[in-house]
Design a protein around this motif. Structure first.
Motif, PDB file in Angstrom:
ATOM      1  N   MET A   1     -25.518  -7.203 -24.819  1.00 25.37           N
ATOM      2  CA  MET A   1     -24.926  -8.533 -24.871  1.00 25.37           C
ATOM      3  C   MET A   1     -23.819  -8.623 -23.824  1.00 25.37           C
ATOM      4  SD  MET A   1     -25.165 -11.424 -26.480  1.00 25.37           S
ATOM      5  CE  MET A   1     -25.650 -11.402 -28.169  1.00 25.37           C
ATOM      6  N   THR A   2     -23.802  -9.702 -23.098  1.00 27.24           N
ATOM      7  CA  THR A   2     -22.805  -9.873 -22.049  1.00 27.24           C
ATOM      8  C   THR A   2     -21.448 -10.257 -22.641  1.00 27.24           C
ATOM      9  OG1 THR A   2     -22.346 -10.951 -19.957  1.00 27.24           O
ATOM     10  CG2 THR A   2     -23.351 -12.312 -21.625  1.00 27.24           C
ATOM     11  N   THR A   3     -20.379  -9.775 -22.027  1.00 23.55           N
ATOM     12  CA  THR A   3     -19.042 -10.064 -22.532  1.00 23.55           C
ATOM     13  C   THR A   3     -18.212 -10.844 -21.534  1.00 23.55           C
ATOM     14  OG1 THR A   3     -18.241  -7.945 -21.705  1.00 23.55           O
ATOM     15  CG2 THR A   3     -18.995  -8.013 -24.002  1.00 23.55           C
ATOM     16  N   ALA A   4     -18.823 -11.318 -20.475  1.00 22.42           N
ATOM     17  CA  ALA A   4     -18.099 -12.064 -19.462  1.00 22.42           C
ATOM     18  C   ALA A   4     -17.524 -13.345 -20.058  1.00 22.42           C
ATOM     19  CB  ALA A   4     -19.027 -12.409 -18.303  1.00 22.42           C
ATOM     20  N   LYS A   5     -16.324 -13.673 -19.634  1.00 27.92           N
ATOM     21  CA  LYS A   5     -15.709 -14.921 -20.077  1.00 27.92           C
ATOM     22  C   LYS A   5     -16.265 -16.045 -19.204  1.00 27.92           C
ATOM     23  CE  LYS A   5     -11.394 -17.272 -20.756  1.00 27.92           C
ATOM     24  NZ  LYS A   5      -9.998 -17.366 -20.373  1.00 27.92           N
ATOM     25  N   PRO A   6     -16.997 -16.953 -19.817  1.00 19.31           N
ATOM     26  CA  PRO A   6     -17.612 -18.022 -19.011  1.00 19.31           C
ATOM     27  C   PRO A   6     -16.580 -19.004 -18.479  1.00 19.31           C
ATOM     28  CG  PRO A   6     -17.961 -18.437 -21.338  1.00 19.31           C
ATOM     29  CD  PRO A   6     -17.300 -17.092 -21.231  1.00 19.31           C
ATOM     30  N   GLN A  83     -31.814 -10.716 -18.948  1.00 18.75           N
ATOM     31  CA  GLN A  83     -31.481 -10.651 -20.373  1.00 18.75           C
ATOM     32  C   GLN A  83     -32.048 -11.855 -21.122  1.00 18.75           C
ATOM     33  OE1 GLN A  83     -27.277 -10.253 -21.228  1.00 18.75           O
ATOM     34  NE2 GLN A  83     -27.547 -10.938 -23.333  1.00 18.75           N
ATOM     35  N   VAL A  84     -31.916 -13.022 -20.532  1.00 14.75           N
ATOM     36  CA  VAL A  84     -32.449 -14.244 -21.152  1.00 14.75           C
ATOM     37  C   VAL A  84     -33.966 -14.135 -21.296  1.00 14.75           C
ATOM     38  CG1 VAL A  84     -32.813 -16.722 -20.801  1.00 14.75           C
ATOM     39  CG2 VAL A  84     -30.547 -15.737 -20.439  1.00 14.75           C
ATOM     40  N   ARG A  85     -34.641 -13.671 -20.241  1.00 17.69           N
ATOM     41  CA  ARG A  85     -36.098 -13.512 -20.287  1.00 17.69           C
ATOM     42  C   ARG A  85     -36.495 -12.559 -21.411  1.00 17.69           C
ATOM     43  NH1 ARG A  85     -40.176 -15.785 -20.621  1.00 17.69           N
ATOM     44  NH2 ARG A  85     -39.516 -17.046 -18.895  1.00 17.69           N
ATOM     45  N   GLN A  86     -35.801 -11.447 -21.524  1.00 13.75           N
ATOM     46  CA  GLN A  86     -36.094 -10.461 -22.563  1.00 13.75           C
ATOM     47  C   GLN A  86     -35.866 -11.059 -23.956  1.00 13.75           C
ATOM     48  OE1 GLN A  86     -33.584  -6.975 -22.431  1.00 13.75           O
ATOM     49  NE2 GLN A  86     -35.010  -5.770 -23.638  1.00 13.75           N
ATOM     50  N   GLU A  87     -34.781 -11.789 -24.128  1.00 10.35           N
ATOM     51  CA  GLU A  87     -34.496 -12.399 -25.426  1.00 10.35           C
ATOM     52  C   GLU A  87     -35.524 -13.472 -25.777  1.00 10.35           C
ATOM     53  OE1 GLU A  87     -30.399 -13.590 -25.031  1.00 10.35           O
ATOM     54  OE2 GLU A  87     -29.691 -11.521 -25.206  1.00 10.35           O
ATOM     55  N   LEU A  88     -35.940 -14.258 -24.801  1.00  5.55           N
ATOM     56  CA  LEU A  88     -36.963 -15.277 -25.035  1.00  5.55           C
ATOM     57  C   LEU A  88     -38.286 -14.630 -25.409  1.00  5.55           C
ATOM     58  CD1 LEU A  88     -36.216 -17.842 -22.188  1.00  5.55           C
ATOM     59  CD2 LEU A  88     -35.902 -18.187 -24.646  1.00  5.55           C
ATOM     60  N   ASP A  89     -38.639 -13.563 -24.706  1.00  2.00           N
ATOM     61  CA  ASP A  89     -39.869 -12.847 -25.032  1.00  2.00           C
ATOM     62  C   ASP A  89     -39.826 -12.313 -26.463  1.00  2.00           C
ATOM     63  OD1 ASP A  89     -40.908 -13.367 -22.531  1.00  2.00           O
ATOM     64  OD2 ASP A  89     -40.474 -11.361 -21.728  1.00  2.00           O
ATOM     65  N   GLY A  90     -38.664 -11.829 -26.874  1.00  2.00           N
ATOM     66  CA  GLY A  90     -38.508 -11.311 -28.233  1.00  2.00           C
ATOM     67  C   GLY A  90     -38.614 -12.384 -29.297  1.00  2.00           C
ATOM     68  N   LEU A  91     -38.302 -13.598 -28.956  1.00  2.00           N
ATOM     69  CA  LEU A  91     -38.380 -14.705 -29.910  1.00  2.00           C
ATOM     70  C   LEU A  91     -39.808 -15.223 -30.082  1.00  2.00           C
ATOM     71  CD1 LEU A  91     -35.227 -16.708 -28.856  1.00  2.00           C
ATOM     72  CD2 LEU A  91     -35.493 -15.312 -30.901  1.00  2.00           C
ATOM     73  N   SER A  92     -40.660 -14.955 -29.112  1.00  2.00           N
ATOM     74  CA  SER A  92     -42.029 -15.488 -29.180  1.00  2.00           C
ATOM     75  C   SER A  92     -42.996 -14.543 -29.866  1.00  2.00           C
ATOM     76  CB  SER A  92     -42.518 -15.825 -27.773  1.00  2.00           C
ATOM     77  OG  SER A  92     -42.606 -14.654 -26.983  1.00  2.00           O
ATOM     78  N   GLU A  93     -42.510 -13.418 -30.312  1.00  2.00           N
ATOM     79  CA  GLU A  93     -43.419 -12.446 -30.959  1.00  2.00           C
ATOM     80  C   GLU A  93     -43.656 -12.780 -32.404  1.00  2.00           C
ATOM     81  OE1 GLU A  93     -41.466  -8.720 -30.192  1.00  2.00           O
ATOM     82  OE2 GLU A  93     -42.208  -8.674 -28.168  1.00  2.00           O
TER      83      GLU A  93
END
Length: 93
Positions: A1-6, A83-93
């Motif tokens: 998880m990213t911790t950068a301050k947006p 990271q977004v791509r990986q998280e999206l892929d994980g949601l479609s399973e």
């Protein structure tokens, strides 16, 4: 998880200026005063408003958000998008 301050205000201002747009160019979707408040971080846009602003700037809202989180670092932007791509892929399973 990213911790950068947006920094949405900075990203919004950067894209607006890169596109050569004045704050007045957004008059159909936002007042100059409201846009100024967004760019100064005094107010936060709704998702709907974010979409309208991005439409004027001719960028996808994810481009704005990626820039806000990437902190001016192209490599970091690549990592975020992966990271977004990986998280999206994980949601479609």
């Amino acid at each position: 998880m990213t911790t950068a301050k947006p920094s949405l205000p900075e990203a919004l201002r950067r894209i607006r200026k890169a596109r050569g747009l004045s704050q007045e160019a957004f008059s159909d979707v936002s007042s100059r005063t409201h846009l100024n408040s967004l760019e100064r971080g005094l107010k936060s846009p709704t998702l709907s408003k974010l979409g309208e602003l991005c439409e004027v700037m001719r960028v996808h809202p994810l481009t704005l958000l990626t820039l806000a989180y990437a902190e001016d670092n192209t490599h970091h932007a690549d990592e975020l998008l992966a990271q977004v791509r990986q998280e999206l892929d994980g949601l479609s399973e």
